[in-house]
Design an enzyme around this catalytic site. Structure first.
Site, PDB file in Angstrom:
ATOM      1  N   GLU A 222       0.832  -1.187   0.000  1.00 28.52           N
ATOM      2  CA  GLU A 222       0.000   0.000   0.000  1.00 28.52           C
ATOM      3  C   GLU A 222       0.872   1.244   0.000  1.00 28.52           C
ATOM      4  OE1 GLU A 222      -3.717   1.905   2.545  1.00 28.52           O
ATOM      5  OE2 GLU A 222      -3.347  -0.256   2.466  1.00 28.52           O
TER       6      GLU A 222
ATOM      7  N   CYS B 215       3.400   8.664   0.885  1.00 21.40           N
ATOM      8  CA  CYS B 215       3.763   7.786   2.006  1.00 21.40           C
ATOM      9  C   CYS B 215       4.066   6.415   1.414  1.00 21.40           C
ATOM     10  CB  CYS B 215       2.608   7.713   3.003  1.00 21.40           C
ATOM     11  SG  CYS B 215       2.924   6.614   4.404  1.00 21.40           S
TER      12      CYS B 215
ATOM     13  N   CYS C  18       4.897  -6.153   8.049  1.00 18.96           N
ATOM     14  CA  CYS C  18       5.809  -5.597   9.054  1.00 18.96           C
ATOM     15  C   CYS C  18       5.979  -6.591  10.183  1.00 18.96           C
ATOM     16  CB  CYS C  18       5.277  -4.272   9.589  1.00 18.96           C
ATOM     17  SG  CYS C  18       6.393  -3.440  10.744  1.00 18.96           S
TER      18      CYS C  18
ATOM     19  N   CYS D 294       3.432  -3.688  16.269  1.00 18.37           N
ATOM     20  CA  CYS D 294       2.932  -2.681  17.205  1.00 18.37           C
ATOM     21  C   CYS D 294       1.443  -2.909  17.433  1.00 18.37           C
ATOM     22  CB  CYS D 294       3.197  -1.282  16.667  1.00 18.37           C
ATOM     23  SG  CYS D 294       4.960  -0.895  16.488  1.00 18.37           S
TER      24      CYS D 294
ATOM     25  N   CYS E 273      -1.358  -0.943  15.374  1.00 14.09           N
ATOM     26  CA  CYS E 273      -1.139  -0.738  13.945  1.00 14.09           C
ATOM     27  C   CYS E 273      -1.688  -1.890  13.118  1.00 14.09           C
ATOM     28  CB  CYS E 273       0.364  -0.586  13.685  1.00 14.09           C
ATOM     29  SG  CYS E 273       0.793  -0.329  11.945  1.00 14.09           S
TER      30      CYS E 273
ATOM     31  N   GLY F  11       5.880  -1.543   6.953  1.00 14.25           N
ATOM     32  CA  GLY F  11       7.241  -2.015   7.184  1.00 14.25           C
ATOM     33  C   GLY F  11       8.082  -1.103   8.054  1.00 14.25           C
TER      34      GLY F  11
ATOM     35  N   ASN G 116      -5.754   6.708  15.019  1.00 22.03           N
ATOM     36  CA  ASN G 116      -6.662   6.373  13.926  1.00 22.03           C
ATOM     37  C   ASN G 116      -7.154   4.943  14.130  1.00 22.03           C
ATOM     38  OD1 ASN G 116      -6.223   8.871  12.478  1.00 22.03           O
ATOM     39  ND2 ASN G 116      -4.187   8.071  12.014  1.00 22.03           N
TER      40      ASN G 116
ATOM     41  N   CYS H 227      -2.395   7.122   9.100  1.00 20.76           N
ATOM     42  CA  CYS H 227      -1.296   6.507   9.839  1.00 20.76           C
ATOM     43  C   CYS H 227      -1.807   5.365  10.715  1.00 20.76           C
ATOM     44  CB  CYS H 227      -0.623   7.576  10.702  1.00 20.76           C
ATOM     45  SG  CYS H 227       0.781   7.005  11.643  1.00 20.76           S
TER      46      CYS H 227
END
Length: 359
Positions: free
Chosen positions: A109, A122, A129, A133, A136, A176, A305, A348
């Site tokens: 993406e 971005c 990844c 986290c 995320c 990532g 978000n 984000c």
């Protein structure tokens, strides 16, 4: 620990590599010139090839009308290294999310973020990844592989072509962890600077922190912006949110950050996602300020978000402002960054892959 050389620094001449092998995207003017000469063509065709790849966004060598027709036909199977658009969506604020399919079928993406005076891309640096986290979406899907240099640059050219506007800024804040793919990331930075023509100071690399990699990065004296994702004001909280923090203590990370500023002379940015009731209290702001005193830095606060997988909430405006006020009272430079593209799941922390969405 001494730094291990990674790649030449930005704004230094590309070295000629006669054995240059396709994909061609990512090749310097010198490398592309050497390649066309190996094909029995005059050297000036290298400049033509470079211009068509980086500035005209050509996707096939067969479409380069400046080349002789018989040579274009012969080059039809040589890959430039462009991806295929798998899915595109536009948010109400004009942000565009792209799912790009790579040569091996993997999906990544990238996001185009327009404003009055700039166009920011971005970019992703990996497929998935490994950092996992907790807040995320990308980390929920796991890690698959590093992106090659051409796969990173392709994202910028894709957005540039779609918007019909020159990209002015690039942030490595997509899928990532860039400093786990350091060699390809630094090579792509150099190409974006020298080949695509984006100023070094308009390039930002974001990292959650990998032991010794910030120290290594400092040795290149790049003019890029380094953004370090803290998201917590103490070690225990950071371990709760970022699993890798268990083996890379906050104090060690901050020590490398201080060294980076000393070596490069560049201000460092800290990213801090505000999670309601978790890390957004005034006591957290005071604790954060105590860590950041004494060296040049700036804090970007990012209201959370949402993603479906977890129950974190975004703080209300009063809570956000109280956090800002504490940092300002402590003489810490701070700003609040409300992410663009929220409605299209392009903000984000929301990036993820899917092979089920149509173009």
């Amino acid at each position: 620990m001494s730094a291990t050389p990674l790649t030449p620094q930005l704004d230094s001449p590309h070295s000629t590599k006669l054995e240059f092998v396709p994909p061609l995207l990512g090749g310097s003017l010198a490398e592309l010139t050497a390649w066309v000469q190996q094909q029995g063509q005059p050297a000036y065709r290298g400049k033509q090839l470079h211009d068509w790849i980086y500035h005209k966004g050509v996707r096939s060598l067969a479409d380069i009308s400046a080349f002789p027709k018989n040579w274009r036909t012969a080059l039809a199977t040589v890959p430039i290294g462009r991806s295929t658009l798998h899915y595109r969506s536009v948010a109400a604020d004009g942000t565009v999310k792209y799912l790009l399919q790579l040569a091996d079928g993997q999906i990544i993406e990238t996001v185009g973020i327009p404003s009055d005076k700039r166009l920011t891309v971005c970019v992703s640096s990996q497929v998935g990844c490994a950092m996992a986290c907790d807040f995320c979406a990308t980390g929920k899907g796991g890690y698959k592989r590093h992106l090659d240099v051409h796969e990173i640059i392709d994202q910028v050219l894709t957005v540039q072509t779609d918007f019909q506007q020159r990209v002015s800024h690039v942030v490595y804040m997509g899928m990532g962890e860039p400093l786990l793919n350091t060699e390809n990331v630094l090579t792509s930075l150099k190409s974006l600077n020298q080949d695509v023509g984006i100023g070094a100071r308009s390039l930002t690399v974001s990292t959650v922190g990998i032991p010794s990699r910030i120290r290594q990065l400092a040795q290149h004296h790049l003019q890029i912006t380094l953004a370090v994702s803290l998201h917590a004001s103490n070690q225990a909280l950071r371990e709760q949110l970022i699993p890798s923090a268990r083996t890379y203590p906050l104090e060690d990370l901050l020590a490398e950050c201080r060294e980076y500023v000393e070596v490069t002379g560049r201000r460092l940015s800290f990213e801090y996602i505000l999670l309601a009731g978790v890390n957004d209290l005034p006591k957290h702001a005071l604790e954060l300020a105590q860590h950041l005193r004494g060296f040049q830095n700036h804090v970007n606060l990012i209201p959370y978000n949402p993603i479906p997988e977890v129950d974190y909430k975004r703080p209300n405006s009063d809570r956000i402002q109280a956090f800002v006020n504490v940092l300002k009272q402590q003489q810490i430079a701070v700003s609040v960054r409300y992410s663009r593209g929220l409605e299209a799941d392009a903000a984000c922390g929301q990036l993820r892959t899917s092979k089920t969405l149509p173009v």
